[in-house]
Design an enzyme around this catalytic site. Sequence first.
Site, PDB file in Angstrom:
ATOM      1  N   SER A   1      53.762  40.025  40.435  1.00  0.00           N
ATOM      2  CA  SER A   1      53.171  40.825  41.510  1.00  0.00           C
ATOM      3  C   SER A   1      54.162  41.913  41.919  1.00  0.00           C
ATOM      4  O   SER A   1      55.375  41.715  41.852  1.00  0.00           O
ATOM      5  CB  SER A   1      52.866  39.944  42.727  1.00  0.00           C
ATOM      6  OG  SER A   1      52.478  40.726  43.846  1.00  0.00           O
TER       7      SER A   1
ATOM      8  N   TYR B   1      55.256  33.913  49.156  1.00  0.00           N
ATOM      9  CA  TYR B   1      54.577  34.532  48.017  1.00  0.00           C
ATOM     10  C   TYR B   1      55.517  35.498  47.303  1.00  0.00           C
ATOM     11  O   TYR B   1      55.616  35.491  46.070  1.00  0.00           O
ATOM     12  CB  TYR B   1      53.317  35.261  48.487  1.00  0.00           C
ATOM     13  CG  TYR B   1      52.513  35.873  47.362  1.00  0.00           C
ATOM     14  CD1 TYR B   1      51.617  35.100  46.626  1.00  0.00           C
ATOM     15  CD2 TYR B   1      52.645  37.220  47.027  1.00  0.00           C
ATOM     16  CE1 TYR B   1      50.877  35.645  45.592  1.00  0.00           C
ATOM     17  CE2 TYR B   1      51.916  37.776  45.992  1.00  0.00           C
ATOM     18  CZ  TYR B   1      51.036  36.986  45.280  1.00  0.00           C
ATOM     19  OH  TYR B   1      50.307  37.539  44.240  1.00  0.00           O
TER      20      TYR B   1
END
Length: 280
Positions: free
Chosen positions: A147, A160
């Site tokens: 990501s 995250y």
Amino acid sequence: MHAALAKGSTAVVTGGASGIGLAAARYLARAGLRVCIADCDAGRIATARQIVIADGAAPGDVIGVPTDVADKTQLSALADQAFAAFGAVNVLMNNAGIQPGSDIFDAANNWDRILDVNMFGVIRGAQIFAPRMIASGQPGLIINTGSKQGITTPPGDPAYNISKAGVKVFTEALQHTLRNTPGQQVEARLFIPGFVFTSLTAHGRTEKPAGAWTPEQTVDFLFQSVERGNFYILCPDNEVDRATDEKRIHWAAGDIAENRPPLSRWHPDFADAFKEWLSS
């Protein structure tokens, strides 16, 4: 065409019952690969399998294996079932991921689960599959879904960000090891999606925002980038082009190189400087 993507090869896709994972499973099946869909929900797997078959895949060429990637035993069982069903695995897409939200003090007790799924699911998946892929002597491709948040680490969801930063570092180390292992044909790639409209990003919305790409657009870009030989597969979307991503990444690295405060992009003393940098 990458040799691992040849017709008749086998792909395992974790998180394969929805979103990017399902789009990848459909893409690979249409390309003539046999596909193993791994996900934590058996009902969604059954639905996804029927979707892939409806695209034209032979029923015997598509299997589903319920798998919680946070569980090493289940990952090993996934590998056993995929190799038993198809004899080899040429493509492993470690794609399963969650984003329930997190805070720095873990008041919601989400950190362990996020790290176990998003980071250790990728690490253990590669550690379990790669040696068997190498031993087969066949071409292989390991795609790990990272990501942009694991690179620029914006505030607001630290668990995250950490999980995806770990995926980046692990995949770099994995590819370094693979390219320095004589006589084997397995490679790794770091897949870095942009804004993609999936259940992970929907947040209650039922229609795709204008700025988002579809999973299908993102997967098309992924495999086009694989064909170009890219390791870092940095995807744009309808809001952010590559030039903007590059500037954000350079600025984040500059916090260390120039000894700025951490996350200076969001620091009031540097907000104007960042905006100027982005527009220059």
